[in-house]
Scaffold this motif. Structure first.
Motif, mmCIF file in Angstrom:
data_model
loop_
_atom_site.group_PDB
_atom_site.id
_atom_site.type_symbol
_atom_site.label_atom_id
_atom_site.label_comp_id
_atom_site.label_asym_id
_atom_site.label_seq_id
_atom_site.Cartn_x
_atom_site.Cartn_y
_atom_site.Cartn_z
ATOM 1 N N ASP A 44 6.630 7.475 -8.129
ATOM 2 C CA ASP A 44 5.455 6.685 -8.514
ATOM 3 C C ASP A 44 4.879 5.913 -7.333
ATOM 4 O O ASP A 44 3.654 5.768 -7.215
ATOM 5 N N LEU A 45 5.760 5.397 -6.466
ATOM 6 C CA LEU A 45 5.297 4.658 -5.289
ATOM 7 C C LEU A 45 4.417 5.541 -4.415
ATOM 8 O O LEU A 45 3.322 5.140 -4.001
ATOM 9 N N ALA A 46 4.880 6.757 -4.126
ATOM 10 C CA ALA A 46 4.146 7.652 -3.244
ATOM 11 C C ALA A 46 2.813 8.075 -3.861
ATOM 12 O O ALA A 46 1.780 8.098 -3.178
ATOM 13 N N VAL A 47 2.827 8.390 -5.152
ATOM 14 C CA VAL A 47 1.595 8.845 -5.815
ATOM 15 C C VAL A 47 0.561 7.723 -5.843
ATOM 16 O O VAL A 47 -0.626 7.930 -5.539
ATOM 17 N N SER A 48 0.990 6.502 -6.203
ATOM 18 C CA SER A 48 0.052 5.368 -6.273
ATOM 19 C C SER A 48 -0.466 4.994 -4.887
ATOM 20 O O SER A 48 -1.650 4.722 -4.705
ATOM 21 N N ALA A 49 0.440 4.968 -3.884
ATOM 22 C CA ALA A 49 0.026 4.617 -2.521
ATOM 23 C C ALA A 49 -0.949 5.657 -1.975
ATOM 24 O O ALA A 49 -1.912 5.315 -1.264
ATOM 25 N N HIS A 50 -0.704 6.918 -2.279
ATOM 26 C CA HIS A 50 -1.602 7.986 -1.835
ATOM 27 C C HIS A 50 -3.023 7.723 -2.315
ATOM 28 O O HIS A 50 -3.981 7.803 -1.530
ATOM 29 N N GLN A 51 -3.180 7.371 -3.590
ATOM 30 C CA GLN A 51 -4.512 7.151 -4.137
ATOM 31 C C GLN A 51 -5.178 5.931 -3.512
ATOM 32 O O GLN A 51 -6.380 5.943 -3.226
ATOM 33 N N LEU A 52 -4.403 4.872 -3.263
ATOM 34 C CA LEU A 52 -4.960 3.680 -2.625
ATOM 35 C C LEU A 52 -5.494 4.015 -1.228
ATOM 36 O O LEU A 52 -6.554 3.526 -0.819
ATOM 37 N N MET A 53 -4.756 4.828 -0.493
ATOM 38 C CA MET A 53 -5.191 5.175 0.860
ATOM 39 C C MET A 53 -6.418 6.077 0.835
ATOM 40 O O MET A 53 -7.302 5.962 1.691
ATOM 41 N N ASP A 80 -9.554 8.254 17.217
ATOM 42 C CA ASP A 80 -9.717 8.624 15.809
ATOM 43 C C ASP A 80 -8.348 8.936 15.218
ATOM 44 O O ASP A 80 -7.990 10.098 15.024
ATOM 45 N N PRO A 81 -7.548 7.892 14.932
ATOM 46 C CA PRO A 81 -6.179 8.138 14.461
ATOM 47 C C PRO A 81 -6.132 8.818 13.099
ATOM 48 O O PRO A 81 -6.971 8.569 12.236
ATOM 49 N N LYS A 82 -5.164 9.693 12.941
ATOM 50 C CA LYS A 82 -4.930 10.381 11.672
ATOM 51 C C LYS A 82 -3.713 9.744 11.007
ATOM 52 O O LYS A 82 -2.620 9.736 11.579
ATOM 53 N N VAL A 83 -3.907 9.220 9.808
ATOM 54 C CA VAL A 83 -2.856 8.501 9.090
ATOM 55 C C VAL A 83 -2.308 9.371 7.966
ATOM 56 O O VAL A 83 -3.081 9.956 7.189
ATOM 57 N N GLY A 84 -0.984 9.442 7.883
ATOM 58 C CA GLY A 84 -0.330 10.195 6.823
ATOM 59 C C GLY A 84 0.693 9.350 6.086
ATOM 60 O O GLY A 84 1.176 8.344 6.603
ATOM 61 N N LEU A 85 1.013 9.760 4.863
ATOM 62 C CA LEU A 85 2.029 9.103 4.045
ATOM 63 C C LEU A 85 3.242 10.012 3.966
ATOM 64 O O LEU A 85 3.124 11.179 3.531
ATOM 65 N N LEU A 86 4.403 9.533 4.395
ATOM 66 C CA LEU A 86 5.609 10.359 4.383
ATOM 67 C C LEU A 86 6.002 10.693 2.950
ATOM 68 O O LEU A 86 6.147 9.806 2.113
ATOM 69 N N ARG A 121 5.831 -2.013 -2.697
ATOM 70 C CA ARG A 121 4.833 -1.721 -3.709
ATOM 71 C C ARG A 121 3.734 -0.887 -3.054
ATOM 72 O O ARG A 121 3.580 -0.907 -1.833
ATOM 73 N N PRO A 122 2.949 -0.185 -3.862
ATOM 74 C CA PRO A 122 1.877 0.643 -3.275
ATOM 75 C C PRO A 122 0.949 -0.125 -2.345
ATOM 76 O O PRO A 122 0.567 0.372 -1.285
ATOM 77 N N LYS A 123 0.574 -1.347 -2.732
ATOM 78 C CA LYS A 123 -0.370 -2.088 -1.888
ATOM 79 C C LYS A 123 0.245 -2.484 -0.550
ATOM 80 O O LYS A 123 -0.475 -2.660 0.432
ATOM 81 N N PHE A 124 1.594 -2.612 -0.496
ATOM 82 C CA PHE A 124 2.231 -2.895 0.791
ATOM 83 C C PHE A 124 2.007 -1.712 1.739
ATOM 84 O O PHE A 124 1.672 -1.897 2.917
ATOM 85 N N LEU A 125 2.227 -0.504 1.223
ATOM 86 C CA LEU A 125 2.046 0.682 2.064
ATOM 87 C C LEU A 125 0.596 0.811 2.504
ATOM 88 O O LEU A 125 0.314 1.231 3.634
ATOM 89 N N GLU A 126 -0.328 0.455 1.624
ATOM 90 C CA GLU A 126 -1.751 0.478 1.985
ATOM 91 C C GLU A 126 -2.021 -0.492 3.140
ATOM 92 O O GLU A 126 -2.740 -0.163 4.093
ATOM 93 N N GLN A 127 -1.447 -1.684 3.060
ATOM 94 C CA GLN A 127 -1.629 -2.666 4.129
ATOM 95 C C GLN A 127 -0.989 -2.185 5.423
ATOM 96 O O GLN A 127 -1.553 -2.372 6.517
ATOM 97 N N PHE A 128 0.173 -1.544 5.336
ATOM 98 C CA PHE A 128 0.803 -0.977 6.528
ATOM 99 C C PHE A 128 -0.144 0.019 7.199
ATOM 100 O O PHE A 128 -0.252 0.071 8.431
ATOM 101 N N ALA A 129 -0.835 0.818 6.370
ATOM 102 C CA ALA A 129 -1.736 1.834 6.903
ATOM 103 C C ALA A 129 -2.918 1.199 7.630
ATOM 104 O O ALA A 129 -3.354 1.702 8.674
ATOM 105 N N VAL A 130 -3.442 0.098 7.096
ATOM 106 C CA VAL A 130 -4.542 -0.597 7.769
ATOM 107 C C VAL A 130 -4.066 -1.138 9.118
ATOM 108 O O VAL A 130 -4.724 -0.953 10.153
ATOM 109 N N MET A 131 -2.910 -1.799 9.121
ATOM 110 C CA MET A 131 -2.396 -2.361 10.371
ATOM 111 C C MET A 131 -2.050 -1.269 11.371
ATOM 112 O O MET A 131 -2.301 -1.401 12.568
ATOM 113 N N GLY A 132 -1.480 -0.163 10.872
ATOM 114 C CA GLY A 132 -1.144 0.940 11.755
ATOM 115 C C GLY A 132 -2.364 1.584 12.386
ATOM 116 O O GLY A 132 -2.347 1.987 13.549
#
Length: 344
Positions: A194-203, A177-183, A154-165
């Protein structure tokens, strides 16, 4: 204040080359890394795996019975085998006898055992497996997560992955100063499903994440990103492909180097360069992947791991312990309320 030595539980029975290669890597790690090793497995097999059983006196052996085989379904096998080496290893962390676990056994069983024995960190819905990839930039790596723990996200899972990463990159990999990207399949914010678009906005909306936008496949090894987020299906395909590319590069070098005396002389001249090439592309040099989001430190190594890879996996576990990765992730979720995603 004197720093305490990290205590690492090593699943001695997991992997294609267990226990001999696992034990060899563990012995080297205790000698060179300043850690205390707990070898978990069948004591007789462990002792029989070394030419000098007396050398094992520097290590603690914790008895276990059996292991989860690669063909077995993880959850049912873990329940049938409560004294399997991966279960005993995780229990050592749960009882605070060890600070971390390293296993080259069944990766699904390692993840399931971590969840069953240790549980998730508060605020984390799904754990993620983070793997470090080399890039075309010297001395720079990229962290990819998830590489296999969650096929459906789900989008919020990817958001949490980004925080941990972000935390892992900053405090373990040393990126200030790490640079985080969404594949994704394009750079534009509205690209992808939809997953990528929603996760992008959350990040974008999360101030904790140093998000710089979408990363395309060609960007993964470019060095432009320090952390790249994706679901476990895509990440696992990417991981296996990267490992195959590394092996192919090494094989091509072996085949294309000149033969005969001239070739030997050339190889000697290039020896240091070839060693650096191997260090950059060989997955064994990175040791394994950290399971982020569980209430304990667990490093999952490749099933074909030999002693150098086990040594590096233990080094990775030690760095995660020394840099208090768990405490930092937990503190982040206590300090910052994660925004909820509509319709996730």
């Amino acid at each position: 204040m004197v720093a305490t030595r990290a205590r690492i539980a090593v699943d001695a029975m997991g992997g294609d080359h267990a226990p001999a290669e696992i034990v060899a890597g563990a012995m080297r790690a205790q000698a060179e890394l300043g850690v205390d090793i707990l070898l978990v497995g069948d004591p007789d097999q462990i002792r029989a795996s070394v030419s000098d059983p007396d050398s094992l006196r520097i290590l603690e052996i914790v008895p276990a019975e059996g292991t989860v085989e690669m063909h077995e379904e993880p959850l049912s096998a873990l329940r049938r085998k409560p004294k399997a080496s991966i279960n005993v290893s995780m229990d050592l962390v749960k009882r605070q006898r060890a600070d971390a676990v390293v296993s080259a056994g069944h990766s699904g069983a390692a993840m399931a055992a971590a969840l069953l024995r240790l549980g998730r960190l508060k605020g984390i819905d799904r754990p993620a497996i983070g793997a470090v990839f080399p890039t075309v930039m010297a001395d720079k790596a990229v962290l990819i997560l998830d590489v296999g723990a969650n096929v459906d996200c789900r989008p919020k899972f990817l958001e949490q992955f980004a925080v941990m990463g972000t935390i892992y990159s900053r405090y373990v990999l040393g990126v200030a100063d790490p640079k985080v990207g969404l594949l994704n399949i394009g750079e534009e914010p509205r690209k992808g499903d939809d997953l990528a678009v929603s996760a992008h906005q959350l990040m974008v909306d999360n101030p904790v994440i140093p998000f710089v936008g979408n990363a395309e496949g060609r960007d993964v090894l470019s060095g432009q990103f320090d952390v790249i987020i994706c679901d476990g299906f895509v990440g696992n395909v990417l991981l296996k492909f990267a490992e195959a590319v590394g092996e192919a590069v090494l094989q091509i070098l072996r085949e294309e180097l000149p033969q005969g005396i001239r070739g030997k002389v050339g190889t000697l001249v290039l020896k240091n360069n070839l060693r650096r090439v191997k260090q950059r592309v060989d997955h064994a040099e990175h040791g394994g992947a950290l399971l982020l989001g569980v209430a304990g430190i667990a490093v999952i190594s490749h099933g074909s791991s030999q002693s150098p890879s086990i040594f590096n996996a233990i080094r990775l576990a030690k760095e995660a312990v020394d840099n208090r990765v768990l405490d930092r992730i937990q503190a982040q979720y206590q300090r910052v309320a994660m925004p909820a995603a509509d319709g996730d």
